[in-house]
Design a protein around this motif. Structure first.
Motif, PDB file in Angstrom:
ATOM      1  N   LYS A   1      -6.602  -3.342   0.608  1.00  0.00           N
ATOM      2  CA  LYS A   1      -7.443  -2.784   1.669  1.00  0.00           C
ATOM      3  C   LYS A   1      -8.423  -3.820   2.203  1.00  0.00           C
ATOM      4  O   LYS A   1      -8.630  -3.932   3.413  1.00  0.00           O
ATOM      5  CB  LYS A   1      -8.194  -1.555   1.161  1.00  0.00           C
ATOM      6  CG  LYS A   1      -7.260  -0.351   1.072  1.00  0.00           C
ATOM      7  CD  LYS A   1      -8.029   0.918   0.890  1.00  0.00           C
ATOM      8  CE  LYS A   1      -7.100   2.114   1.130  1.00  0.00           C
ATOM      9  NZ  LYS A   1      -7.653   3.351   0.551  1.00  0.00           N
TER      10      LYS A   1
ATOM     11  N   LEU B   1       0.827  -1.227   0.000  1.00  0.00           N
ATOM     12  CA  LEU B   1       0.000   0.000   0.000  1.00  0.00           C
ATOM     13  C   LEU B   1       0.850   1.262   0.000  1.00  0.00           C
ATOM     14  O   LEU B   1       0.486   2.268  -0.600  1.00  0.00           O
ATOM     15  CB  LEU B   1      -0.914   0.022   1.229  1.00  0.00           C
ATOM     16  CG  LEU B   1      -2.251  -0.708   1.080  1.00  0.00           C
ATOM     17  CD1 LEU B   1      -2.939  -0.827   2.431  1.00  0.00           C
ATOM     18  CD2 LEU B   1      -3.162  -0.004   0.083  1.00  0.00           C
TER      19      LEU B   1
ATOM     20  N   GLU C   1      -4.697  -1.677  -4.792  1.00  0.00           N
ATOM     21  CA  GLU C   1      -5.166  -1.073  -3.544  1.00  0.00           C
ATOM     22  C   GLU C   1      -6.480  -1.695  -3.069  1.00  0.00           C
ATOM     23  O   GLU C   1      -6.684  -1.922  -1.883  1.00  0.00           O
ATOM     24  CB  GLU C   1      -5.355   0.436  -3.767  1.00  0.00           C
ATOM     25  CG  GLU C   1      -5.689   1.198  -2.505  1.00  0.00           C
ATOM     26  CD  GLU C   1      -5.897   2.696  -2.778  1.00  0.00           C
ATOM     27  OE1 GLU C   1      -5.851   3.122  -3.956  1.00  0.00           O
ATOM     28  OE2 GLU C   1      -6.130   3.415  -1.800  1.00  0.00           O
TER      29      GLU C   1
ATOM     30  N   ASN D   1      -8.636  -5.382   5.970  1.00  0.00           N
ATOM     31  CA  ASN D   1      -9.871  -5.427   6.772  1.00  0.00           C
ATOM     32  C   ASN D   1     -10.093  -6.818   7.353  1.00  0.00           C
ATOM     33  O   ASN D   1     -10.431  -6.976   8.518  1.00  0.00           O
ATOM     34  CB  ASN D   1     -11.091  -5.057   5.915  1.00  0.00           C
ATOM     35  CG  ASN D   1     -11.150  -3.561   5.632  1.00  0.00           C
ATOM     36  OD1 ASN D   1     -10.516  -2.778   6.340  1.00  0.00           O
ATOM     37  ND2 ASN D   1     -11.883  -3.178   4.604  1.00  0.00           N
TER      38      ASN D   1
END
Ligand code: ZN
Length: 354
Positions: free
Chosen positions: A220, A206, A216, A224
């Protein structure tokens, strides 16, 4: 001007508890006739677990248990597995190579698949894009989540002269079987360190110069899932998906400074990949703001990281190893990486781990 990114990763998978039981069906699709056996390269942990007892494999399918002595597969070991398989199946080309295990069993199977169609020895292909021909159809089956090896073209191997993988577009699996049930029996600390490899892949990619909206999105969502798993309750299904998505992110970009520094720990002090990454990540808050969250993760999972012991001479060698990884260091720090992460800075970072 806009950059164009080339995105290469495994295209097809089965996902779900028990999906390993659909392996015979997948193999049958690959067999032209019964003279082409499937070769299964399996982590020895599964040797007496009855994994294949109920599975309708062909009589001439061949199972090899990958008993690697070193921390990472050596080119000599891979050549030995090749001659073992050739002795067992004769002149027949296998219809598929299946790698079932952690990073190592999967990496060995990638290399073996390519050696069957390209010939030669494993060390002939240490480097980038040296494999000419597409390998035998290969299937990756992870039994611990986090390495991303099921998705990426990374194929780790070492020889006495160089620690360089068989990194090629032909080192990507044709198919992945993602069966979380296979990960249930992994030891808890190993599961933690290997899982954190994914978290670190995402943090590094990232922040890198190669980051882009495509990678990305995967990074992401993978992060999570890692947070749900490591700050909530461990969930094997989510961890397996996190590894896969994080693998796509890192396969389409690059790692940062943690993996190069960690490679020093592995090479000189013999630490395994996952734990080495955690030892490094723990001490570099000025490079990654997520280190603070990592400390909460360590607390939440009751993990105490080991302190390293190393002589100045060993630290020198670790610094040298780190500097060999110029591409990820550039990805993290830019053209001036050699100044930013010079010998003295790295020396001090290694001292923090003691
Ligand atoms: Zn890694």
């Amino acid at each position: 001007m806009h950059d164009v990114y080339s995105n290469l990763f495994v295209q097809e998978n089965f996902f779900g508890h028990g999906s390993i039981n659909r392996l015979p069906e997948l193999l049958d699709k690959q067999r032209e006739d019964d003279s082409h056996p499937a070769v299964l390269i399996v982590d020895p942990f599964f040797e007496n677990m009855g994994l294949f007892d109920q599975m309708a494999l062909n009589a001439n399918d061949y199972i090899v248990y990958a008993r690697i002595q070193e921390k990472e597969p050596t080119t000599d070991y891979i050549d030995m597995v090749m001659s073992d398989i050739r002795a067992a199946i004769g002149d027949n080309m296998p219809c598929a190579i299946v790698g079932i295990g952690g990073g190592s069993a999967m990496d060995i199977s990638k290399a073996v698949s390519n050696l069957f169609t390209n010939g030669g020895k494993a060390q002939d292909y240490q480097g980038w894009d040296l494999v000419r021909e597409k390998g035998v159809f290969k299937i990756g089956v992870p039994t611990i989540s986090g390495t991303g090896a099921e998705v990426t073209r990374t194929c780790v191997m070492t020889s006495p002269t160089k620690k360089l993988g068989m990194n090629s577009r032909h080192s990507v699996f044709d198919f992945a079987i993602l069966d979380p049930a296979l990960t249930l029996s992994a030891p808890v600390d190993q599961r933690f360190y290997t899982g954190m490899d994914t978290y670190i892949h995402c943090v590094e990619s990232l922040q890198g110069r190669l980051m882009n909206p495509f990678a990305e999105a995967f990074a992401k969502q993978s992060l999570n899932l890692c947070r749900e798993v490591f700050l909530g309750e461990f969930d094997h299904d989510k961890m397996m998906v996190a590894s896969y998505l994080g693998g796509i992110s890192v396969a389409t970009t690059m790692v940062g400074i943690i993996h190069p520094i960690s490679a020093g720990l592995s090479k000189v002090l013999g630490y395994r990949h996952g734990i080495a990454n955690c030892i490094v990540f723990n001490v570099v808050p000025e490079y990654y703001e997520e280190v603070e969250e990592f400390h909460h993760i360590l607390d939440h999972n009751n993990i105490t990281l080991p302190k390293i012991t190393a002589t100045d001479d060993e630290i020198e060698r670790m610094v040298e190893e780190t500097h060999n990884h110029n591409k990820p260091l550039w990805n993290a720090l830019g053209d001036d990486w050699q100044n930013i992460l010079n010998r003295d800075v790295l020396f001090e970072i290694y001292k923090r781990m003691m």
